[in-house]
Design an enzyme around this catalytic site. Structure first.
Site, PDB file in Angstrom:
ATOM      1  N   CYS A   2       0.875  -1.168   0.000  1.00 59.61           N
ATOM      2  CA  CYS A   2       0.000   0.000   0.000  1.00 59.61           C
ATOM      3  C   CYS A   2       0.910   1.214   0.000  1.00 59.61           C
ATOM      4  O   CYS A   2       2.120   1.099   0.141  1.00 59.61           O
ATOM      5  CB  CYS A   2      -0.853   0.061   1.266  1.00 59.61           C
ATOM      6  SG  CYS A   2      -1.890  -1.377   1.524  1.00 59.61           S
ATOM      7  N   ARG A  29       1.270   1.844  -6.014  1.00 60.32           N
ATOM      8  CA  ARG A  29       1.458   0.852  -4.945  1.00 60.32           C
ATOM      9  C   ARG A  29       0.149   0.174  -4.545  1.00 60.32           C
ATOM     10  O   ARG A  29       0.156  -0.771  -3.758  1.00 60.32           O
ATOM     11  CB  ARG A  29       2.057   1.528  -3.696  1.00 60.32           C
ATOM     12  CG  ARG A  29       3.420   2.128  -3.927  1.00 60.32           C
ATOM     13  CD  ARG A  29       3.931   2.742  -2.649  1.00 60.32           C
ATOM     14  NE  ARG A  29       4.134   1.746  -1.621  1.00 60.32           N
ATOM     15  CZ  ARG A  29       5.236   1.039  -1.464  1.00 60.32           C
ATOM     16  NH1 ARG A  29       6.253   1.235  -2.259  1.00 60.32           N
ATOM     17  NH2 ARG A  29       5.340   0.144  -0.505  1.00 60.32           N
ATOM     18  N   TRP A  76      -3.864  -1.533  -1.153  1.00 60.30           N
ATOM     19  CA  TRP A  76      -3.857  -2.785  -1.932  1.00 60.30           C
ATOM     20  C   TRP A  76      -4.253  -3.841  -0.924  1.00 60.30           C
ATOM     21  O   TRP A  76      -3.473  -4.217  -0.061  1.00 60.30           O
ATOM     22  CB  TRP A  76      -2.451  -3.036  -2.490  1.00 60.30           C
ATOM     23  CG  TRP A  76      -2.362  -4.259  -3.340  1.00 60.30           C
ATOM     24  CD1 TRP A  76      -1.871  -5.480  -2.973  1.00 60.30           C
ATOM     25  CD2 TRP A  76      -2.752  -4.372  -4.699  1.00 60.30           C
ATOM     26  NE1 TRP A  76      -1.947  -6.339  -4.040  1.00 60.30           N
ATOM     27  CE2 TRP A  76      -2.475  -5.693  -5.112  1.00 60.30           C
ATOM     28  CE3 TRP A  76      -3.315  -3.485  -5.628  1.00 60.30           C
ATOM     29  CZ2 TRP A  76      -2.748  -6.137  -6.398  1.00 60.30           C
ATOM     30  CZ3 TRP A  76      -3.575  -3.946  -6.905  1.00 60.30           C
ATOM     31  CH2 TRP A  76      -3.289  -5.256  -7.276  1.00 60.30           C
ATOM     32  N   ASN A 102       1.256   0.229   5.976  1.00 63.84           N
ATOM     33  CA  ASN A 102       1.647  -0.618   4.843  1.00 63.84           C
ATOM     34  C   ASN A 102       2.398  -1.818   5.426  1.00 63.84           C
ATOM     35  O   ASN A 102       3.368  -1.615   6.156  1.00 63.84           O
ATOM     36  CB  ASN A 102       2.548   0.168   3.881  1.00 63.84           C
ATOM     37  CG  ASN A 102       3.249  -0.725   2.872  1.00 63.84           C
ATOM     38  OD1 ASN A 102       4.391  -0.509   2.520  1.00 63.84           O
ATOM     39  ND2 ASN A 102       2.570  -1.746   2.414  1.00 63.84           N
ATOM     40  N   GLY A 103       1.941  -3.032   5.087  1.00 62.88           N
ATOM     41  CA  GLY A 103       2.632  -4.216   5.593  1.00 62.88           C
ATOM     42  C   GLY A 103       1.614  -5.252   6.049  1.00 62.88           C
ATOM     43  O   GLY A 103       0.435  -5.171   5.699  1.00 62.88           O
ATOM     44  N   GLU A 479       7.946 -21.774 -17.869  1.00 60.81           N
ATOM     45  CA  GLU A 479       7.809 -20.359 -17.503  1.00 60.81           C
ATOM     46  C   GLU A 479       8.911 -19.513 -18.159  1.00 60.81           C
ATOM     47  O   GLU A 479       8.655 -18.407 -18.637  1.00 60.81           O
ATOM     48  CB  GLU A 479       7.828 -20.231 -15.968  1.00 60.81           C
ATOM     49  CG  GLU A 479       7.744 -18.814 -15.430  1.00 60.81           C
ATOM     50  CD  GLU A 479       6.518 -18.016 -15.886  1.00 60.81           C
ATOM     51  OE1 GLU A 479       5.600 -18.585 -16.499  1.00 60.81           O
ATOM     52  OE2 GLU A 479       6.516 -16.800 -15.647  1.00 60.81           O
ATOM     53  N   LYS A 483       8.253 -16.384 -20.856  1.00 56.58           N
ATOM     54  CA  LYS A 483       8.797 -15.019 -20.734  1.00 56.58           C
ATOM     55  C   LYS A 483       9.456 -14.610 -22.047  1.00 56.58           C
ATOM     56  O   LYS A 483       9.285 -13.491 -22.511  1.00 56.58           O
ATOM     57  CB  LYS A 483       9.837 -14.914 -19.611  1.00 56.58           C
ATOM     58  CG  LYS A 483       9.379 -15.113 -18.184  1.00 56.58           C
ATOM     59  CD  LYS A 483       8.346 -14.141 -17.700  1.00 56.58           C
ATOM     60  CE  LYS A 483       6.976 -14.673 -17.963  1.00 56.58           C
ATOM     61  NZ  LYS A 483       5.897 -14.379 -17.074  1.00 56.58           N
ATOM     62  N   GLU A 486       6.797 -13.968 -24.860  1.00 58.22           N
ATOM     63  CA  GLU A 486       5.960 -12.773 -24.766  1.00 58.22           C
ATOM     64  C   GLU A 486       6.760 -11.482 -24.816  1.00 58.22           C
ATOM     65  O   GLU A 486       6.256 -10.457 -25.251  1.00 58.22           O
ATOM     66  CB  GLU A 486       5.048 -12.822 -23.538  1.00 58.22           C
ATOM     67  CG  GLU A 486       5.751 -12.904 -22.218  1.00 58.22           C
ATOM     68  CD  GLU A 486       4.795 -13.041 -21.039  1.00 58.22           C
ATOM     69  OE1 GLU A 486       3.614 -12.721 -21.169  1.00 58.22           O
ATOM     70  OE2 GLU A 486       5.255 -13.477 -19.970  1.00 58.22           O
ATOM     71  N   HIS A 502      12.178 -37.725 -28.004  1.00 59.24           N
ATOM     72  CA  HIS A 502      11.057 -38.336 -28.734  1.00 59.24           C
ATOM     73  C   HIS A 502      10.525 -37.418 -29.837  1.00 59.24           C
ATOM     74  O   HIS A 502       9.361 -37.501 -30.193  1.00 59.24           O
ATOM     75  CB  HIS A 502       9.931 -38.701 -27.764  1.00 59.24           C
ATOM     76  CG  HIS A 502      10.342 -39.721 -26.753  1.00 59.24           C
ATOM     77  ND1 HIS A 502      10.501 -41.054 -27.066  1.00 59.24           N
ATOM     78  CD2 HIS A 502      10.676 -39.606 -25.448  1.00 59.24           C
ATOM     79  CE1 HIS A 502      10.888 -41.714 -25.979  1.00 59.24           C
ATOM     80  NE2 HIS A 502      11.008 -40.846 -24.983  1.00 59.24           N
ATOM     81  N   LYS A 602      -2.486  -7.131 -19.372  1.00 60.32           N
ATOM     82  CA  LYS A 602      -2.165  -7.631 -18.029  1.00 60.32           C
ATOM     83  C   LYS A 602      -3.255  -8.577 -17.532  1.00 60.32           C
ATOM     84  O   LYS A 602      -2.990  -9.557 -16.867  1.00 60.32           O
ATOM     85  CB  LYS A 602      -1.981  -6.440 -17.079  1.00 60.32           C
ATOM     86  CG  LYS A 602      -1.505  -6.817 -15.694  1.00 60.32           C
ATOM     87  CD  LYS A 602      -0.066  -7.334 -15.712  1.00 60.32           C
ATOM     88  CE  LYS A 602       0.377  -7.869 -14.380  1.00 60.32           C
ATOM     89  NZ  LYS A 602       1.519  -8.792 -14.527  1.00 60.32           N
TER      90      LYS A 602
END
Ligand code: F6R
Length: 607
Positions: A2, A29, A76, A102-103, A479, A483, A486, A502, A602
Site C-alpha cells: 500500500c 502501490r 492494496w 503498509n505491511g 515459464e 517469458k 511474450e 522423442h 495484463k
C-alpha cells in the site's frame, strides 16, 4: 503493498491538497481504496472510501482537509476486501487516534482477541485496526502518545510502516517502521513521511531514510528519530536525491519488470506471511476431497504445474493441473460435490479462469482461490481464498507474482502433508528453515544479473531457443520459455528433458541454444544424459545449476550458478529468476518494451 503518507506544513497551509497530490504519486502501490485523516477543531476527521483516488475525490473531496498536519493512504487489500470500513485510516474506540499502515501484522488475530476481551470494539476486518486500539490502550494506562506508539509497535510481529496522528498532539505525526519501506522528507515549508520518495519529490529532494525498528516524530518544524527498542534519539542527516519523478517511481530501474524481478526477496517473504488458519482451512478441504484440480492460465498455470509435483511428493496427493480454458470441456463430467478446484489468478479477473470456476461451482465443487487481488471476482467466487500479497505488478509479464504463487502453493501442500501425517518431522524442519533462507537465496541470485547479461549478449540474435527441465523444473522451463515468447517475440520450445529425444531433438543443429534448468536434486543424474544428447548434436548448452555442480558445469557453454541446498520443491522460485532476466535483457536488446509487449494485456478478460 500500500502507499502511506504523512504531511506537516508550516504557516497554517492546508494539508489536504498536498496529501492528495502525494497519494496520486503513490497510486502505483495500490488503488482499491483511499483515505485521509487530520485533527480539525480537536476531533479526528477521516475521509475514506473504496475506489480509485479520483473517484473518492469526486465523491468525498478528500483534497479538502483544513488542517496543517495529516496522513493519507492508498490501499492494496490484504486483510479484508476493499470497502469503506476496511479503507485506511483506522481509528480507536474513542476516535482519538488515526493510523495508516503498509505491511502485514502477523499476530493481529491474537491481538484483536486480547483487545476485544478488554472491551475494544472493531469496525473493520483489517490487521491495521489493532494498532489504533493497542495505542489507545497504552494511552489509557497513562503513556503519552509517542511512548504508547513505541510500546504498541514492540508488540507487533510482521512487517509495518505506520503513520499515526492523535487529538492529544495535533501538530505531530508519529511513524514507525519494520521491514516495510518508509522515507522522510524535509523542506523549508514542512516535513513528510511516505512509503516511497516520489510521493514528495516535487516538494523536496532532501531525504532521510528511516531504518528498521526506528520511529520518527514529525512536526512542521522538525523531524526527530528514535530507536524503537529503548527510545534513544538517533541522529541522521538528510541526503539529496537527484532522480526524475519517472525514474523515482521505478526506484531507479529502467523498467517496471526489472524493478519487479528485484522485488522478489520481499514479495516472496510477504507471500510466506499467509496466516496458518487459511492454509489449514484449505488443507482440510483438500483432505476431504475425492478429486483436486488446479486451474489457471499462463504463468499462473505454470505455478500450478510446479505445485502438482509438490502435492505428489510432499503431501502424497494427486492433483491435476489444467489450463482453465480446457477445464470444463475436458473434465466437466468428473466435477461434483466431492471435487475441490483450486483456482490461481494474479488478477483474479481472467475470464477463462472465472468461467472454469463458475462451471465447477454449478456442478457442486468447492472453490479455493489464490489471487493477488483481494476483492477480485475470483476471491468473491471462492469458498476460501488466500491473497498472495505481491503488491501491484505493473509489467505485463508476470514475475514476482509467479514466485509468490509457488511459495503459497508449497505452503498449502505442506499444510496438507502435515494434516495427512505423511511428512517426517526432519523433512518439515528442513522445509521450514528453507523458507526462512528463501529471501536470501533470491537476493544472491539477483547478483547474477550481469552474468545473465553476458549470456543475453551472446545469444540475443538467435532465431529460436529450447528450455528443458525435469521433475518440478519442467514448470520452470515452461515459464522461462513463456517469458521469452511474450517479451522477445522469439519462437521457443519447452519440454520435459526426458521427452526431448522423442521428437524435438530433430530440430537441434550446430549452435542451437538449449537452456537446462538443472538443480542438483533427484533428477540430476538423468539430466546429465539429456545434456550430453544435446551436446552431441552441436547444441550450445546454457545451464542454470547448483554452485557445487561440476558435472553439468563442465558440459555447458554458459552457466548461471544458484545457491546450494535449495529443496527441490522450492527450486522453481529461485531457478526461474535467471530466466526472467534473460527474457528481459533479450527483449531490451532487440529494441522492445518489456513492460508493454505487443498484443498482450495484463488481465485477459475475454474468453
Ligand atoms: C505471463 C502472463 C500471463 C498471465 C495469464 C493469467 O507473463 O502474465 O500469461 O499469467 O494471463 O493471468 P492471471 O494470473 O491474472 O489469471
Amino acid at each position: 503493498m500500500c502507499g502511506i503518507v504523512g504531511v506537516a506544513l508550516k504557516n497554517g497551509f492546508e494539508v489536504g491538497p498536498v496529501i492528495y497530490e502525494c497519494l496520486k504519486r503513490l497510486e502505483y502501490r495500490g488503488y482499491d481504496s483511499v483515505g485521509e485523516a487530520a485533527v480539525i477543531d480537536g476531533k479526528i476527521v477521516v475521509k475514506k472510501d473504496k475506489g480509485k483516488i479520483d473517484e473518492v475525490e469526486h465523491e468525498l473531496a478528500i483534497s479538502r482537509l483544513p488542517a496543517p498536519v495529516g496522513i493519507g493512504h492508498t490501499r492494496w487489500a490484504t486483510h479484508g476486501a476493499p470497502s469503506a470500513e476496511n479503507a485506511h485510516p483506522h481509528t480507536d474506540c474513542l476516535n482519538s487516534i488515526a493510523v495508516v499502515h503498509n505491511g502485514i501484522i502477523e499476530n493481529f488475530m491474537q491481538l484483536r482477541q486480547e483487545l476485544e476481551r478488554e472491551g475494544h470494539s472493531f469496525k473493520s476486518r483489517t490487521d491495521t485496526e489493532v494498532v489504533a486500539h493497542l495505542v489507545e490502550s497504552y494511552v489509557r494506562s497513562g503513556d503519552n502518545f509517542v511512548e504508547a506508539v513505541r510500546k504498541a509497535a514492540k508488540r507487533l510481529n510482521g512487517a509495518y510502516a505506520l503513520a499515526m496522528i492523535s487529538i492529544s498532539d495535533p501538530d505531530e505525526i508519529v511513524c514507525v517502521r519494520k521491514e516495510s519501506p518508509l522515507v522522510l522528507g524535509t523542506s523549508k515549508n514542512g516535513n513528510f513521511c511516505a512509503s516511497d520518495i516520489p510521493a514528495f519529490l516535487p516538494r523536496t529532494n532532501q531525504v532521510i531514510l528511516l531504518e528498521d525498528d526506528e520511529m520518527a516524530v514529525i512536526t512542521s518544524e522538525k523531524i526527530t528519530l528514535f530507536r524503537l527498542s529503548d527510545g534513544a534519539t538517533v541522529l541522521r542527516e538528510p541526503f539529496t536525491v537527484d532522480w526524475s519523478i519517472e525514474r523515482a517511481v521505478k526506484t531507479g530501474y529502467p523498467h517496471f519488470m526489472l524493478k519487479e524481478i528485484h522485488e522478489q526477496p520481499i514479495s516472496v517473504r510477504n507471500a510466506l506471511r499467509t496466516h496458518p488458519i487459511y492454509l489449514d482451512l484449505m488443507a482440510l478441504t483438500m483432505d476431504r476431497a475425492k478429486r483436486i484440480f488446479l486451474i489457471a492460465c499462463g504463468t499462473s498455470n505454470h505455478a500450478c504445474i510446479a505445485a502438482s509435483y509438490t502435492f505428489a511428493n510432499l503431501a502424497k496427493v494427486s492433483v491435476t493441473p489444467v489450463v482453465a480454458s480446457e477445464f470444463i470441456d475436458s473434465y466437466g463430467a468428473l466435477i461434483d460435490q466431492d471435487t475441490v478446484v483450486l483456482a490461481v489468478s494474479q488478477s483474479g479477473e481472467t475470464a477463462d479462469t472465472l468461467s472454469a470456476v463458475r462451471g465447477a461451482r454449478e456442478r457442486g465443487a468447492t472453490i479455493l482461490g489464490i489471487s493477488n487481488s483481494v476483492g477480485s471476482t475470483l476471491t468473491r467466487l471462492s469458498d476460501v481464498y488466500i491473497g498472495q500479497n505481491s503488491g501491484p505488478e505493473i509489467g505485463v509479464a508476470a514475475t514476482k507474482t509467479f514466485t509468490a504463487q509457488v511459495a503459497v502453493l508449497t505452503k498449502i501442500a505442506i499444510a496438507l502433508a502435515h494434516k495427512r501425517q505423511v511428512l517426517r518431522p526432519a523433512e518439515l524442519e528442513t522445509l521450514e528453515s528453507a523458507f526462512v533462507k528463501l529471501p536470501d537465496w533470491l537476493s544472491q541470485v539477483l547478483l547474477q544479473e550481469d552474468q545473465v547479461m553476458r549470456i543475453a549478449e551472446k545469444y540475443a540474435e538467435k532465431e529460436s531457443f529450447c528450455y528443458l527441465g525435469r521433475g518440478i523444473n519442467v514448470a520452470t522451463a515452461l515459464e522461462g520459455r513463456l517469458k521469452l515468447l511474450e517479451l522477445a517475440y522469439i519462437p521457443a520450445i519447452a519440454y520435459a528433458a526426458g521427452e526431448s529425444k522423442h521428437g524435438f531433438i530433430s530440430v537441434v543443429e550446430a549452435g542451437y541454444p538449449v537452456i537446462f534448468v538443472a538443480p542438483k536434486d533427484e533428477t540430476h543424474s538423468k539430466i546429465i544424459g539429456n545434456v550430453m544428447e544435446m551436446k552431441a548434436r552441436g547444441a550450445r548448452i546454457i545451464s542454470i545449476i547448483d554452485e557445487d555442480d561440476a558435472e553439468v558445469g563442465s558440459l555447458s557453454d554458459d552457466i548461471v550458478r544458484m545457491p546450494a541446498g535449495i529443496p527441490s520443491s522450492l527450486s522453481p522460485i529461485v531457478y526461474v529468476v535467471p530466466l526472467q532476466f534473460l527474457a528481459y535483457q533479450i527483449s531490451v536488446k532487440r529494441g522492445h518494451d518489456p513492460d508493454f509487449p505487443r498484443n498482450l494485456a495484463k488481465s485477459v478478460t475475454v474468453q
